[in-house]
Scaffold this motif. Structure first.
Motif, PDB file in Angstrom:
ATOM      1  N   THR A 197      -0.733   6.088  -6.210  1.00  0.00           N
ATOM      2  CA  THR A 197      -1.663   5.239  -6.953  1.00  0.00           C
ATOM      3  C   THR A 197      -1.968   4.006  -6.120  1.00  0.00           C
ATOM      4  O   THR A 197      -1.059   3.245  -5.766  1.00  0.00           O
ATOM      5  N   LEU A 198      -3.232   3.844  -5.765  1.00  0.00           N
ATOM      6  CA  LEU A 198      -3.684   2.646  -5.057  1.00  0.00           C
ATOM      7  C   LEU A 198      -4.279   1.704  -6.091  1.00  0.00           C
ATOM      8  O   LEU A 198      -5.245   2.052  -6.768  1.00  0.00           O
ATOM      9  N   VAL A 199      -3.694   0.535  -6.233  1.00  0.00           N
ATOM     10  CA  VAL A 199      -4.134  -0.438  -7.226  1.00  0.00           C
ATOM     11  C   VAL A 199      -4.916  -1.532  -6.509  1.00  0.00           C
ATOM     12  O   VAL A 199      -4.382  -2.214  -5.621  1.00  0.00           O
ATOM     13  N   GLY A 200      -6.169  -1.691  -6.893  1.00  0.00           N
ATOM     14  CA  GLY A 200      -7.033  -2.683  -6.264  1.00  0.00           C
ATOM     15  C   GLY A 200      -7.044  -3.979  -7.048  1.00  0.00           C
ATOM     16  O   GLY A 200      -7.296  -3.987  -8.252  1.00  0.00           O
ATOM     17  N   GLU A 201      -6.769  -5.079  -6.373  1.00  0.00           N
ATOM     18  CA  GLU A 201      -6.693  -6.380  -7.024  1.00  0.00           C
ATOM     19  C   GLU A 201      -7.688  -7.357  -6.422  1.00  0.00           C
ATOM     20  O   GLU A 201      -8.214  -7.150  -5.325  1.00  0.00           O
ATOM     21  N   LEU A 202      -7.924  -8.437  -7.136  1.00  0.00           N
ATOM     22  CA  LEU A 202      -8.561  -9.621  -6.578  1.00  0.00           C
ATOM     23  C   LEU A 202      -7.430 -10.531  -6.132  1.00  0.00           C
ATOM     24  O   LEU A 202      -6.601 -10.949  -6.946  1.00  0.00           O
ATOM     25  N   HIS A 203      -7.360 -10.839  -4.841  1.00  0.00           N
ATOM     26  CA  HIS A 203      -6.281 -11.689  -4.348  1.00  0.00           C
ATOM     27  C   HIS A 203      -6.332 -13.066  -5.009  1.00  0.00           C
ATOM     28  O   HIS A 203      -7.399 -13.608  -5.288  1.00  0.00           O
ATOM     29  N   GLY A 204      -5.150 -13.643  -5.242  1.00  0.00           N
ATOM     30  CA  GLY A 204      -5.076 -15.033  -5.660  1.00  0.00           C
ATOM     31  C   GLY A 204      -5.168 -15.286  -7.144  1.00  0.00           C
ATOM     32  O   GLY A 204      -5.570 -16.372  -7.560  1.00  0.00           O
ATOM     33  N   THR A 205      -4.777 -14.304  -7.974  1.00  0.00           N
ATOM     34  CA  THR A 205      -4.702 -14.536  -9.417  1.00  0.00           C
ATOM     35  C   THR A 205      -3.265 -14.327  -9.873  1.00  0.00           C
ATOM     36  O   THR A 205      -2.447 -13.721  -9.180  1.00  0.00           O
ATOM     37  N   ARG A 206      -2.974 -14.805 -11.067  1.00  0.00           N
ATOM     38  CA  ARG A 206      -1.655 -14.566 -11.650  1.00  0.00           C
ATOM     39  C   ARG A 206      -1.591 -13.203 -12.332  1.00  0.00           C
ATOM     40  O   ARG A 206      -0.549 -12.551 -12.361  1.00  0.00           O
ATOM     41  N   GLU A 207      -2.723 -12.766 -12.889  1.00  0.00           N
ATOM     42  CA  GLU A 207      -2.712 -11.578 -13.740  1.00  0.00           C
ATOM     43  C   GLU A 207      -2.585 -10.273 -12.953  1.00  0.00           C
ATOM     44  O   GLU A 207      -1.931  -9.329 -13.414  1.00  0.00           O
TER      45      GLU A 207
END
Length: 492
Positions: A30-40
């Motif tokens: 599973t590749l999980v894509g995030e927005l860098h620099g958030t807490r959530e």
């Protein structure tokens, strides 16, 4: 058949999203894509890893978009007292120089929590970013690193990467396709957001960035081709996490000054003094004053001018407002909620006029249904007044269910007990400093007021002892209770 939708459960339940309806085979990767620099985003990823670990009889290989040396340095730093961590982190160029959110405080806290899973034999944590210079291709080095860690076994794999690496294009050397080519069923899960802010880089400029509001936030799953599934989940509004090196840096010489405005829900257990002591233990200088009387409403404080007089001194950076419990629900008559909303708006406006940031600290109910109604009413009032809202009753309900033996209430069964006071202090600390402190023993050296205390409606230091007070003058929180209460914020 178990589905990829099950992997979304922790995120979707926590954020109130709907589960995708279409079932697809369980992924091996599973590749999980995030927005860098958030807490959530890191919190959601941690929940997903925890769920994957619970469903597997082998450790989950957890890969982070960080160089291996950055993960190794974080391992060493996290074994030290918090005051000594920064010096070790700065040995890695990632933590010392990287300006984007991959080096955020939330990312460091994620590593801390993942290492706890690793210590329990449930995960293996690695850095997968072996790129050099301006090389953009993450696929080949990440694949090699993961396969080496799996060593021919069937460990589930979960990777946290920037959402730009979740390209599902066929025929290209993408990260997802690299795993599919190895015969591994792969899911690309993008964690979307509806707005908020983040610490990241855009067009070469790095720092706090507003993301807008009411952004498209899709949910669902779909099979792209054999072995590759694309999934979407919505985290709602996100908040920025500062760089770890900034969050762990020296506390400012001038303390952050906070004014509490409320009633016995604030002074029972001396919440302002608990926040002071908690912040000092986390290397943040903070001084708290309070304007509190038993049974008081925010309307009382508008009418008597006490808050206006205190703010006129220009001392405060933050004003914490807490209404009498139930006022926003019209519990004291149909006019009480109208007055409460008007008073909140008035005091919030007054705070801003004097350069302070207002925040509404929620109240609470023990009954789950009443709690949900109260949480909703207070959140709406805060939204309409344009102030942040801290969900006390929601976290209290989780605490009552998870740790029913903690001292949530005073002996009258209504006012806050020590652990509910600590919960409120932790929520405020996270709001002010964008982190939940590590659990340690700490002592509050201040009068620990009971609900029967009689205090005047004028600003007073949280540590001052009123004339004739018979309250205890200190209280020690132990790290075991601290850890349990803090866990509610990391896994609400």
């Amino acid at each position: 058949m178990r589905t990829a939708a099950a992997l979304l459960l922790a995120v979707l339940v926590a954020t109130g999203c709907r589960l995708p309806a279409d079932g697809v085979p369980d992924p091996q990767v599973t590749l999980v894509g995030e927005l860098h620099g958030t807490r959530e985003h890191p919190r959601a990823f941690l929940d997903l890893v925890g769920q994957a670990a619970a469903r597997s009889d082998q450790p989950v290989v957890v890969g982070l978009e960080l160089p291996p040396d950055a993960v190794a340095v974080a391992r060493r730093a996290l074994q030290l007292p918090e005051s000594e961590r920064l010096a070790v982190l700065l040995e890695s160029s990632t933590w010392a120089e990287n300006p984007d959110g991959r080096a955020s405080m939330a990312r460091l806290e994620l590593i801390r929590d993942l290492l706890a899973l690793e210590a329990a034999g449930e995960a293996s944590v690695i850095g997968i970013d072996l790129r050099e210079g301006k090389q953009h291709d993450l696929a080949a080095p990440a694949l090699a690193r993961v396969l080496a860690e799996r060593d021919g076994q069937d460990n589930p794999v979960m990777l946290l990467v920037g959402n730009g690496h979740l390209d599902a294009g066929e025929g290209r050397a993408t990260l997802g396709q690299a795993f599919v080519n190895q015969g591994l069923a792969t899911t690309l899960l993008t964690l979307h957001y509806s707005g908020g802010n983040a610490w990241n880089c855009t067009a070469g400029a790095c720092g706090p960035r507003e993301l807008g509001a009411n952004l498209s936030c899709p949910e669902g799953t779909r099979t792209i081709r054999p072995g590759l599934v694309v999934a979407d989940a919505c985290l709602g509004k996100v908040t920025l996490s500062p760089l770890a090196r900034d969050a762990l840096g020296p506390a400012p010489a001038t303390p952050h000054r906070v004014l509490f405005v409320g009633n016995s829900l604030v002074y029972t257990g001396n919440l302002p003094a608990v926040l002071e002591a908690l912040s000092a233990g986390d290397n943040h200088a903070l001084e708290a004053d309070m304007i509190v009387t038993g049974g008081a409403t925010l309307s009382d404080r508008v009418a008597d001018g006490s808050v206006a007089r205190a703010l006129a001194t220009g001392r405060y950076q933050t004003v914490v407002l807490q209404e009498r419990g139930g006022d926003f629900l019209c519990a004291f008559g149909p006019g009480s909620c109208v007055q409460a909303r008007a008073a909140l708006a008035s005091l919030a406006r007054l705070a801003r006029e004097h350069g302070a940031s207002p925040v509404l600290l929620g109240t609470y109910q023990g009954d789950p249904r009443a709690s949900a109604s109260l949480d909703s009413a207070e959140a709406i009032a805060a939204r309409d007044a344009g102030v942040p809202y801290l969900h006390v009753t929601r976290h209290l309900q989780a605490g009552l269910a998870t740790y029913p033996r903690l001292a949530w209430f005073a002996n009258d069964g209504m006012h806050p007990g020590p652990d509910l006071t600590l919960l409120q202090a932790l929520l405020l600390h996270e709001h002010l400093f964008a982190r939940v402190p590590d659990a340690v023993d700490f002592t509050v050296e201040a009068p620990i007021h009971t609900y029967s205390a009689h205090l005047e409606a004028e600003a007073r230091r949280a540590t001052d002892v009123p004339d004739g007070s018979e309250a205890a003058t200190s209280y020690t929180y132990d790290s075991r209770h601290f850890a349990r209460v803090a866990r509610l914020l990391r896994h609400p």
